[in-house]
Enzyme design. Structure first.
Site, PDB file in Angstrom:
ATOM      1  N   CYS A  96       0.560  -1.364   0.112  1.00 50.63           N
ATOM      2  CA  CYS A  96      -0.359  -0.157  -0.276  1.00 50.63           C
ATOM      3  C   CYS A  96       0.475   1.387   0.187  1.00 50.63           C
ATOM      4  O   CYS A  96       2.117   0.900   0.652  1.00 50.63           O
ATOM      5  CB  CYS A  96      -0.470   0.019   1.281  1.00 50.63           C
ATOM      6  SG  CYS A  96      -2.320   1.171   1.465  1.00 50.63           S
ATOM      7  N   HIS A 138      -9.672  -3.321  -1.362  1.00 50.62           N
ATOM      8  CA  HIS A 138      -8.302  -2.772  -0.454  1.00 50.62           C
ATOM      9  C   HIS A 138      -8.364  -1.530  -0.179  1.00 50.62           C
ATOM     10  O   HIS A 138      -8.657  -0.550   0.514  1.00 50.62           O
ATOM     11  CB  HIS A 138      -6.828  -3.407  -1.233  1.00 50.62           C
ATOM     12  CG  HIS A 138      -5.689  -1.938  -1.027  1.00 50.62           C
ATOM     13  ND1 HIS A 138      -5.047  -2.932   0.017  1.00 50.62           N
ATOM     14  CD2 HIS A 138      -5.457  -1.171  -0.250  1.00 50.62           C
ATOM     15  CE1 HIS A 138      -3.675  -1.743  -0.087  1.00 50.62           C
ATOM     16  NE2 HIS A 138      -4.387  -0.754  -0.015  1.00 50.62           N
ATOM     17  N   GLU A 139      -8.915  -0.691  -1.384  1.00 49.66           N
ATOM     18  CA  GLU A 139      -9.695   0.686  -1.089  1.00 49.66           C
ATOM     19  C   GLU A 139     -10.589   1.402  -0.723  1.00 49.66           C
ATOM     20  O   GLU A 139     -10.635   2.195   0.354  1.00 49.66           O
ATOM     21  CB  GLU A 139      -9.662   1.439  -2.668  1.00 49.66           C
ATOM     22  CG  GLU A 139      -8.323   1.289  -3.929  1.00 49.66           C
ATOM     23  CD  GLU A 139      -6.903   1.774  -3.402  1.00 49.66           C
ATOM     24  OE1 GLU A 139      -6.888   2.495  -1.975  1.00 49.66           O
ATOM     25  OE2 GLU A 139      -5.490   0.689  -3.577  1.00 49.66           O
TER      26      GLU A 139
END
Lengths: 169, 176
Positions: A96, A138-139
């Site tokens: 990330c 994930h976002e």
């Protein structure tokens, strides 16, 4: 304009984001800066507004540049996104932009259904899988103040847990 | 970031080993870097990178009383410490089959010749005493590419004649 990325352990990354109510020129300018920042990143495939210190439910995902990905929706602006359905699961290693120099294994659904608004406030419906589904999950975690660090799985046992035997009644 | 040591401690497992050892280190002014601590069989094993201004003998005197009380054997080496390079594995190999001596040596020997640098390896024995099976999972870097490893595995499968299952798969890190 490139925006500055917040990096862990900045406590602001834990802040939940609020719903976008106003779809105006200012928002569109922000989206353009957010996308520029995303594309300059090491992966360049996803970013969420809180990563640049704007705590609104906005993410951009575009996995089309990834050579192995065949199924995707191209450039996606996701405003007020909601995942409505999950199916299947898979472990893979994630990194990330907000967590430099660290990667770890995370379980994500392999197939999701999703609704979100675009920059014109139109509601869109998506079904996605694989890398794109992982990137979106994930976002969207960022919008709830979660990092992949919150979802790391044990390298040893998580997938192989024995089913508990239930006593017969 | 100078003055790093690799500290290894092994002994019979019991409650409180991690807490007491790390407390002694903390009180001695040490800072921990990466560590691996796990139970193997009935033993507990700890390996950790320790950063300190103490010299080797003083560091030993900081840990020794606690280690002795807990029945742990101690090993200490000064190392070139660096916290940041984290190599990411790009390949995973899973091996399983009926247990017998020599599986690890045979498999890792061929893979090393084909350029595999192992970053993480875990093995286990399951099944019953009469019919034990062996399981091994390896993560590493294919320094000569996946094809070289694939070829090595084909060769291994011929030698092993189907007694052991070996699966090679690419590992990818998703930068998001």
């Amino acid at each position: 304009m490139m925006l500055e990325i917040l990096t862990y352990p900045d406590p602001r990354l834990k802040e939940p984001s609020t719903t976008v109510e106003t779809f105006d020129e200012e928002l569109r300018n922000f989206l353009s800066n957010l996308e520029e920042t995303m594309r300059a990143g090491p992966g360049g495939v996803g970013i969420a507004a809180p990563q640049v210190g704007r705590f609104q439910r906005i993410a951009i995902v575009d996995v089309s540049s990834h050579k192995k990905v065949t199924k995707h929706h191209g450039r996606l602006v996701l405003i007020n996104p909601e995942i409505t359905d999950w199916d299947g699961f898979e472990i893979a290693r994630e990194g990330c932009m907000s967590v430099p120099d660290y990667t770890g294994n995370v379980i994500r659904a392999t197939h999701i259904k999703l609704t979100a608004q675009n920059e014109n406030a139109e509601i869109k419906y998506f079904e996605m899988e694989g890398y794109e589904a992982r990137a979106v999950q994930h976002e969207l975690d960022h919008l709830d103040g979660l990092l992949f660090l919150d979802r790391l799985v044990s390298r040893r046992h998580d997938l192989f847990q024995r089913k508990t035997h239930q006593k017969k009644k | 970031m100078k003055n790093w040591f690799m500290l290894a401690l092994v002994g019979q497992d019991r409650v409180g080993i991690v807490a007491q050892i790390t407390d002694a280190l903390y009180r001695g002014g040490c800072n921990l870097g990466e560590a691996s601590m796990l139970r193997l069989g009935t033993s507990f094993t700890m390996m950790m990178m320790v950063n300190t201004q103490l010299d080797e003998n003083t560091l030993i005197s900081v840990i020794q009383p606690t280690a002795e009380k807990l029945g742990l054997h101690l090993h200490l080496d000064q190392i070139e410490g660096e916290l940041h390079p984290h190599p990411e594995p790009d390949v995973k190999i899973v091996v399983h089959g009926a247990d017998r001596a020599g599986i690890v040596a045979q498999v890792t020997g061929e893979l090393a010749n084909a350029g595999l640098n192992i970053l993480d390896l875990e093995t286990g024995v399951g099944g019953s005493d009469k019919k034990p099976f062996y399981f091994m999972q390896i993560e590493g870097n294919a320094t000569q590419g996946m094809e070289a490893l694939q070829l090595a595995l084909e060769k291994l499968k011929e030698t092993l004649q189907g007694n052991i299952d070996i699966n090679l798969s690419p590992l990818e890190t998703f930068d998001l």
